[in-house]
Design a protein around this motif. Structure first.
Motif, short mmCIF file in Angstrom:
data_model
loop_
_atom_site.label_atom_id
_atom_site.label_comp_id
_atom_site.label_asym_id
_atom_site.label_seq_id
_atom_site.Cartn_x
_atom_site.Cartn_y
_atom_site.Cartn_z
N LEU A 53 -80.71 29.59 8.67
CA LEU A 53 -82.15 29.38 8.64
C LEU A 53 -82.65 28.98 10.03
CD1 LEU A 53 -82.57 27.36 5.30
CD2 LEU A 53 -82.50 29.83 5.64
N GLY A 54 -83.89 29.35 10.35
CA GLY A 54 -84.47 28.97 11.64
C GLY A 54 -85.98 28.95 11.57
N GLY A 55 -86.63 28.28 12.54
CA GLY A 55 -88.09 28.20 12.56
C GLY A 55 -88.58 26.85 12.01
N GLY A 56 -89.80 26.50 12.38
CA GLY A 56 -90.34 25.18 12.05
C GLY A 56 -90.46 24.89 10.56
N VAL A 57 -90.65 25.93 9.73
CA VAL A 57 -90.84 25.72 8.29
C VAL A 57 -89.54 25.22 7.63
CG1 VAL A 57 -91.52 26.87 6.13
CG2 VAL A 57 -92.69 27.43 8.24
N ILE A 58 -88.44 25.37 8.35
CA ILE A 58 -87.14 24.91 7.84
C ILE A 58 -87.15 23.39 7.65
CG2 ILE A 58 -84.65 24.84 8.35
CD1 ILE A 58 -85.89 27.58 7.64
N ALA A 59 -88.14 22.72 8.27
CA ALA A 59 -88.26 21.27 8.06
C ALA A 59 -88.61 20.97 6.61
CB ALA A 59 -89.35 20.71 8.98
N ASN A 60 -89.09 21.97 5.89
CA ASN A 60 -89.54 21.75 4.51
C ASN A 60 -88.40 21.29 3.60
OD1 ASN A 60 -90.30 22.66 1.63
ND2 ASN A 60 -92.21 22.68 2.79
N ARG A 61 -88.64 20.15 2.97
CA ARG A 61 -87.56 19.54 2.18
C ARG A 61 -87.17 20.38 0.98
NH1 ARG A 61 -89.85 13.88 1.28
NH2 ARG A 61 -91.16 14.24 3.08
#
Ligand code: KG4
Ligand code: ZN
Length: 503
Positions: free
Chosen positions: A430-438
């Motif tokens: 996985l990659g990209g800022g949305v990967i912060a999503n819990r």
């Protein structure tokens, strides 16, 4: 440590100072000023000068014979007062680098038989004696020793690479040595976009201009290296916002020219995949990669990081992060919307409202099996809120946020797992800022476990846009012996993911 001298390409205006040293070093054997002028300006010549402050202290020249892949060291002269400091070695090193860049396989030189110090230096740089020319130097009749260095075409093993990223709203400068991360400094202009609810390209480009130098200096300080130690510069030249990309591309080219170092133009999306190397030492392939951010939603099949990256699908409208940002706005939450929705959703019921899943119907799954669409979902959320408002009912923000998040996560993970299963690839990155999503992390882990798929999630500072991932790809290219990109490449806002390096 920075050196007390600066080396640059010789110019016509250096001629007088060069001739002074020429006479000082070679006396009656010195070349004439006319001869030296021809050397400096000749087509296949490469002359360097070393300055300490205002004064010229050394020069050296190479004659390239590219058609036969050979080069000759024409001359090297160091002012007597500057000898013994490593300057001669530094100049020779530059000449050899140029020979390598020009695809030369052998470099020749002649040295006086009565100069053991110079012979020792050349030997330590890989030269060996291949011939003697009797009484070559006149009038004193000293022999010339002919030496040759064979340039290995072997690529550098652990290059020090500086990577620049400016495709969206993060100005990133990263430094790696081979597969090792030394620095990853990011300056974001996100705050400047907050009042617009999304990234404004002109604002982003201007912010890159302002942030680039401070970010570069901070990265060098963090990595504890100086600019002249860098072996190569890498830059993301696409895909992304054209104006923003141009700032990074311009900076990388200027650095490459000023430092006389090669530059590698690297695909931003491939950077998101390659970043895994910095944590694991290598990228296991084949792997499926799901890249989700404010700018992209892409599903890739990576068979080989440098040679075989295939785009399986991407969003046909909004990017996933963009959908989070837009829905947050509908719910009266702040920008960027991702973290806000994540927070609000923690208290909500993900099954409260059944929002539509884009491109998941059987008929869509034929044509758009790996593509995404979030604009229908965004509209459905907006309509839901609108209906409640017109009825004078309170909007259950937590439930709406949780149900929306569930719909996005469900689609992302389902399609990524499908890709793994269809292609028989037991790995998902996985990659990209949305990967912060819990919730995204949770569901991805669950479903990967069920299917026996290994899930890789790099550290968040490496998931969001950053320069380290670009440096990592640059280092891979150098270590694989790939040719640099030259200086004619430009920013390409729609660069296809199949183009890992632009030439
Ligand atoms: O990769 P990134 O930092 O850079 C750009 O695309 O510019 O991604 C930023 C995006 C934003 O749209 C933001 O809303 C989203 O990532 N994001 C999240 C979360 N944190 C950031 N989306 C969902 N959940 C989050 N926790
Ligand atoms: Zn990105």
């Amino acid at each position: 440590m920075s050196k007390p001298w600066a080396i640059r390409i010789a110019e016509e205006s250096d001629l007088d100072a060069i001739m002074q040293i020429e006479h000082e070093c070679f006396g009656s054997d010195a070349w004439s000023a006319d001869g030296m002028f021809e050397e400096l300006t000749g087509a296949e010549k490469y002359y360097l000068v070393a300055y300490q402050g205002e004064s010229l202290i050394a020069y050296a020249g190479l004659n390239k014979l590219p058609t036969v892949h050979q080069a000759e060291v024409q001359t090297i002269a160091v002012k007597p007062s500057a000898r013994g400091s490593g300057l001669g070695r530094d100049l020779m090193h530059h000449l050899l680098q140029e020979a390598i860049r020009s695809s030369c396989l052998e470099v020749f030189l002649e040295v006086r038989a009565d100069n053991p110090v110079a012979q020792q230096l050349y030997r330590s740089l890989g030269f060996e004696q291949i011939d003697i020319r009797k009484r070559y130097y006149q009038p004193d009749g000293v022999d010339a020793i002919v030496m040759r260095a064979q340039l290995s075409s072997e690529p550098m093993r652990e290059p020090l690479v500086l990577g620049i990223e400016s495709s969206c709203d993060e100005t990133g400068v990263g430094i790696v040595r081979g597969n090792t991360l030394l620095a990853n400094v990011i300056s974001s202009s996100m705050d400047q976009h907050a009042r617009f609810g999304g990234v404004v390209p002109e604002v982003a480009a201007r912010a890159h201009l302002e942030a680039l130098l401070p970010t570069l200096h901070e990265a060098l300080a963090k990595a504890k290296v100086s600019l002249d130690e860098i072996d190569a510069v890498a830059v993301a030249n696409g895909p992304g916002l054209a104006g923003a990309l141009m700032v990074g591309v311009g900076a990388a080219k200027s650095l490459a020219v000023a430092l006389n170092k090669p530059v590698y133009a690297v695909n931003h999306l491939v950077g998101h995949v390659g970043v895994d190397i910095l944590e694991r030492g290598e990228l296991e392939t084949p792997t499926i990669a799901l890249l989700v951010s404010g700018g992209h939603t892409s599903l890739l099949l990576v068979r080989d990081l440098l040679d075989d990256v295939e785009l399986l699908g991407e969003t046909i409208d909004d990017a996933a992060g963009e959908a989070f940002d837009k829905v947050a706005r509908v719910l009266g939450l702040k920008y960027p919307g991702g973290p806000e929705i994540d927070r609000a959703a923690a208290e909500g019921d993900p099954n409260a409202i059944r929002f539509p899943r884009g491109l998941m119907l059987p008929k869509d799954m034929d044509k758009h099996r790996y593509d995404f669409s979030f604009s229908g979902l965004k509209t459905a959320v907006a309509r839901h809120v609108e209906v409640l408002n017109t009825k004078g009912l309170e909007v259950p923000i937590a439930d709406v946020a949780a149900s929306f998040r569930e719909a996005v996560v469900d689609v992302l993970v389902t399609k990524a797992i499908n890709a793994c299963v269809d292609h028989n690839v037991p790995r998902l990155l996985l990659g990209g800022g949305v990967i912060a999503n819990r919730r995204l992390r949770e569901v991805a882990q669950q479903r990967c476990d069920e299917k026996g798929i290994e899930l890789r999630i790099p550290a968040l500072s490496l998931c969001t846009d950053n320069g380290a991932m670009i440096a990592a790809i640059g280092a891979q290219l150098v270590m694989a012996g790939r040719k640099p990109s030259g200086l004619s490449f430009g920013a390409d806002s729609t660069l296809p993911v199949t183009t890992v390096q632009t030439h």
